[in-house]
Design a protein around this motif. Structure first.
Motif, short mmCIF file in Angstrom:
data_model
loop_
_atom_site.label_atom_id
_atom_site.label_comp_id
_atom_site.label_asym_id
_atom_site.label_seq_id
_atom_site.Cartn_x
_atom_site.Cartn_y
_atom_site.Cartn_z
N SER A 78 0.81 -1.22 0.00
CA SER A 78 0.00 0.00 0.00
C SER A 78 0.85 1.27 0.00
CB SER A 78 -0.92 0.01 1.22
OG SER A 78 -0.17 0.14 2.42
N LEU A 79 2.15 1.11 0.18
CA LEU A 79 3.04 2.27 0.22
C LEU A 79 3.43 2.69 -1.20
CD1 LEU A 79 5.53 1.23 3.06
CD2 LEU A 79 3.51 2.70 3.25
N THR A 80 3.75 3.97 -1.34
CA THR A 80 4.31 4.44 -2.61
C THR A 80 5.69 3.82 -2.80
OG1 THR A 80 3.14 6.54 -2.54
CG2 THR A 80 5.12 6.44 -3.90
N HIS A 81 5.87 3.16 -3.93
CA HIS A 81 7.16 2.61 -4.31
C HIS A 81 7.69 3.40 -5.50
CE1 HIS A 81 6.02 -0.59 -1.65
NE2 HIS A 81 7.08 -1.34 -1.96
N THR A 82 9.00 3.50 -5.60
CA THR A 82 9.62 4.25 -6.69
C THR A 82 10.73 3.43 -7.32
OG1 THR A 82 9.12 6.39 -5.67
CG2 THR A 82 10.88 6.35 -7.31
N VAL A 83 10.65 3.30 -8.63
CA VAL A 83 11.77 2.76 -9.40
C VAL A 83 12.59 3.95 -9.88
CG1 VAL A 83 12.48 1.55 -11.49
CG2 VAL A 83 10.55 0.69 -10.14
N ALA A 84 13.88 3.90 -9.65
CA ALA A 84 14.80 4.94 -10.12
C ALA A 84 15.89 4.29 -10.95
CB ALA A 84 15.40 5.71 -8.95
N LEU A 85 16.40 5.01 -11.91
CA LEU A 85 17.50 4.49 -12.71
C LEU A 85 18.44 5.62 -13.09
CD1 LEU A 85 17.24 5.29 -16.00
CD2 LEU A 85 15.39 3.62 -15.88
N TYR A 86 19.66 5.26 -13.37
CA TYR A 86 20.64 6.17 -13.95
C TYR A 86 21.44 5.39 -14.98
CZ TYR A 86 23.43 4.12 -10.13
OH TYR A 86 24.03 3.26 -9.24
#
Length: 751
Positions: free
Chosen positions: A153-161
């Motif tokens: 239920s939490l906001t998840h974030t995919v990040a990339l560089y």
């Protein structure tokens, strides 16, 4: 008066040796052979830096958590024209998966052990699985398996560089994507600072080898807390070598406060040990404006949660700058605070008052206090005291009508000011030394004419004051001259029951006006740099002069006024001492010519010849050898107004009447300065060598000797043959192309 010296007529010229330090000018040196040089034919010049757009753009189209608890991210890879790229076109790509917890911070799922400390990490894309969907679109499946009990239920974030190498340049792309694994709407985000705020000074902000460019990526790893994977315990995320927390809200505040941190002032350096045990000591960092200007970084127009610093104060954020406070023991704090629950009870966002314990009140910049009445100058007219005409001819005296008012429009009497002066310099083609006293000396003895105006007549019926200069327009004066005003008034800010009471020097804006001497109409001095435009040029880093940034006792705040004094013929001879030595070296002045001085100050630690010292008022020593410029000195547009940094025949630095920079050898006889030798450096060479120091200059100061210049010896007059505006090796072409702060994230790294 300024710079009064005794001249001897012997004139000798000195050669100057400088060191090259940036790639852009290396091109000019290596490929800079121009007509009339040393007979070496240079190779064809390289093409100018590409400016059409980032050659690597990665967008995260979506993400979900699979049944095996592995994250799957759908990404699209394109070039600057929107053409699809292959995953194999990338030099590198790494991924992060993190969630936002109750504190509002991220916690990264991927961790590493760093000398016994748990730290956030990323996973190399080579370890996961790419599924080619065509058209540059891929599904990437993480190696990392999320815990069985992860909270969907939490906001998840995919990040990339990621990086892509094209020729000699490395292009970078950063991206993030927010989602809620159980399918709910994303309601919680973290958007406190925008990278555009960072890049208004940094050009660009590029860390960890230049691949981390966006704050949205940085904050997924740089969190104050992390989960120890072995124990499941939430622990502080630290650099194990220094013990310092590497959470963004702590680390970034500390870095920017730098040498002003209470701990640093007490002798404890602030450093972080990075990759390959590299020590990054931030104890000498100086924020380029008043550190209390929180909105410089927390800009509500750029970041949706920028006001969180006011609405949700925390011990971590506040204690990062005020690091002599121990909330657990109430050291330098009135009460014990074991959590953040009560912070906003006392420290409300704003009470509307200055200098109280509200968040905005306690960060009031004294020179922006609401209680200050304001000080506003205007030059109404300049006429000849002898004829009353608007042309002040050679030998005549300037009569200046001016006004002083507060913000309410009330007249302020000059006698109420602690300083009020009017300054004349000329001509506007290039201000220089003149004979304002009518002594007959050529070229003169004063680099400018400055007189106190505290005893001005007035006010008249219009509330204006009148001052007639004692010094005259030189008998050989020509063209147009400028007159400017400076002044300040001591005011007390703060008061009873407030956290600060102090006297400040409130200054008025240095208004500059122009008057004809021999010109038919006044011709203003050209504008090269500008500190009168909000959030641009000088102000983008320094803020508003005489409010957020102070020089010369807070008196000087307009670059068009600064150059009246900081002109080609002026140096620090009036205040530079003669050292007590018996060696053969003779004391030499440092020029304070704006076009050389400002370049050198901002080049700072990268100067080839150090120390770079200017003597100031009262013999004070100003050593700029360790200045850390936060941007990129190859981006001329950071300071220069458009087209003012190019070589255009008949214009700007190549315009008529542009003068060489003067320095002098001198001694003192009976307390007076006696000039022994005078050295000259021509205008274009002055500008270029003030940053680029690997080129040697001949004894006359008007040509390169050929050292470190493939074209061999080169007179200044021939610089235009290769470095003119629009040429492949033009000044604008070999320096960084101008980009606004919100686009600087796309600058490539030079290999």
């Amino acid at each position: 008066m300024n710079g009064r010296v005794i001249f001897k007529r012997k004139v000798v010229f000195r050669s100057f040796l400088f060191r090259l330090f940036v790639f852009s000018f290396l091109l000019m040196s290596v490929y800079g052979g121009c007509g009339g040089g040393g007979g070496i034919t240079p190779p064809p010049p390289p093409p100018p830096p590409p400016v059409e757009g980032n050659k690597l753009n990665i967008e995260i189209l979506g993400a979900f958590i699979g049944a095996d608890n592995r994250t799957v991210a759908t990404i699209k890879i394109t070039d600057d024209k929107g053409n699809p790229l292959q995953q194999s076109d990338l030099a590198s790509i790494s991924f992060i998966i993190a969630r936002i917890v109750d504190s509002g911070e991220y916690i990264d799922y991927i961790t590493r052990d760093q000398k016994g400390a748990t730290q956030a990490a990323s996973e190399n894309g080579n370890t996961g699985t790419f599924e080619d969907l065509g058209g540059g679109v891929y599904n990437y499946t993480f190696v990392k398996v999320l815990p069985a009990d992860y909270d969907g239920s939490l906001t998840h974030t995919v990040a990339l560089y990621a990086t892509r190498v094209v020729g000699s340049q490395t292009w970078v792309s950063n991206a993030t994507f927010n989602f809620v694994p159980d399918g709910g709407e994303v309601r919680t985000i973290r958007d406190i600072v925008s990278i555009s705020s960072c890049n208004s000074c940094h050009d660009p902000l590029a860390l960890h080898g230049g691949s981390r460019r966006d704050v949205k990526v940085c904050i997924t790893c740089h969190t104050t807390k992390i989960i120890n994977p072995d124990t499941g315990e939430e622990v502080d995320q630290i650099d194990p070598d220094s013990g310092n927390n590497i959470g963004f809200e702590i680390m970034v505040h500390k870095i920017h406060r730098g040498e002003m941190l209470p701990s640093v002032e007490a002798g404890d350096p602030y450093f972080i040990v990075g990759f390959n045990d590299t020590v990054h000591d931030y104890s000498t960092v100086v924020f380029p404006q008043d550190i209390r200007n929180c909105t410089k970084c927390h800009n509500e127009s750029l970041a949706s949660q920028a006001v969180d610093y006011m609405n949700d104060p925390t011990r971590a954020a506040c204690g990062s700058c005020h690091d002599n406070v121990d909330f657990a023991t109430a050291t330098n704090h009135p009460t014990v605070q074991l959590n953040d629950n009560n912070c906003s009870g006392c420290h409300i966002p704003s009470s509307g008052n200055d200098f109280d314990i509200s968040v905005t009140g306690s960060h009031t910049i004294p020179l922006r206090a609401k209680s200050l009445p304001g000080l506003n100058f205007d030059i109404v007219s300049v006429t000849s005291a002898e004829t009353g005409l608007t042309t002040v001819a050679p030998g005549e005296h300037a009569l200046v009508v001016f006004s002083i008012r507060n913000d309410m429009g009330d007249v302020v009497n000059p006698q109420d000011l602690s300083r009020l002066a009017l300054t004349i310099a000329g001509p506007t083609t290039d201000y220089n030394i003149q004979d304002y006293q009518g002594t007959g000396e050529v070229p003169g003895v004063d680099n400018f004419l400055s007189e106190s105006a505290l005893a001005s007549d007035g006010p008249d019926a219009s509330g204006n004051f009148v001052y007639t200069f004692e010094g005259m327009i030189p008998l050989n004066g020509t063209g147009t001259y400028g007159v400017g005003i400076e002044g300040r008034k001591v005011e007390t800010v703060g008061g009873e029951n407030l956290i600060l009471i102090e006297d400040v020097n409130e200054a008025g804006h240095n208004v500059v006006s122009y008057f004809a001497v021999t010109d038919p109409v006044p011709i203003p001095r050209r504008t090269v740099v500008d500190n009168n435009t909000e959030d641009q040029y000088c102000n983008s880093c320094h803020g508003e002069f005489s409010k957020d940034f102070s020089i010369h006792g807070n008196l000087r705040n307009n670059t068009q006024y600064c150059i009246l004094c900081h002109n080609p013929s002026n140096d620090d001879i009036a205040v530079r001492p003669v050292p007590d030595w018996t060696g053969s070296e003779t004391p030499t002045t440092t020029s304070i010519n704006f076009r050389q001085m400002i370049h050198k100050i901002h080049t700072g630690e990268n100067l080839a010849v150090k120390p770079y010292i200017i003597y100031g008022r009262g013999g004070s020593v100003h050593d700029y050898s360790d200045i850390l410029f936060p941007g990129n000195t190859s981006d001329c547009s950071s300071c220069h107004v458009p087209d003012s940094n190019v070589l255009d025949p008949g214009m700007g630095i190549l315009g008529p009447g542009i003068l060489p920079t003067i320095t002098r050898e001198f001694t003192k006889v009976d307390g007076s300065n006696v000039v022994l030798d005078t050295f000259s450096l021509q205008p274009v060479i002055t500008v270029c060598t003030s940053c680029h120091g690997n080129l040697t200059v001949n004894a006359a100061g008007n040509a390169l000797t050929g050292d470190n210049h493939l074209g061999g010896p080169q007179p200044e007059a021939a610089c235009i043959e290769c470095h003119a505006e629009g040429d492949p090796l033009g000044a604008a072409e070999v320096h960084l192309p101008p980009l606004p702060p919100d686009e600087r994230i796309n600058r490539p790294n030079a290999e």
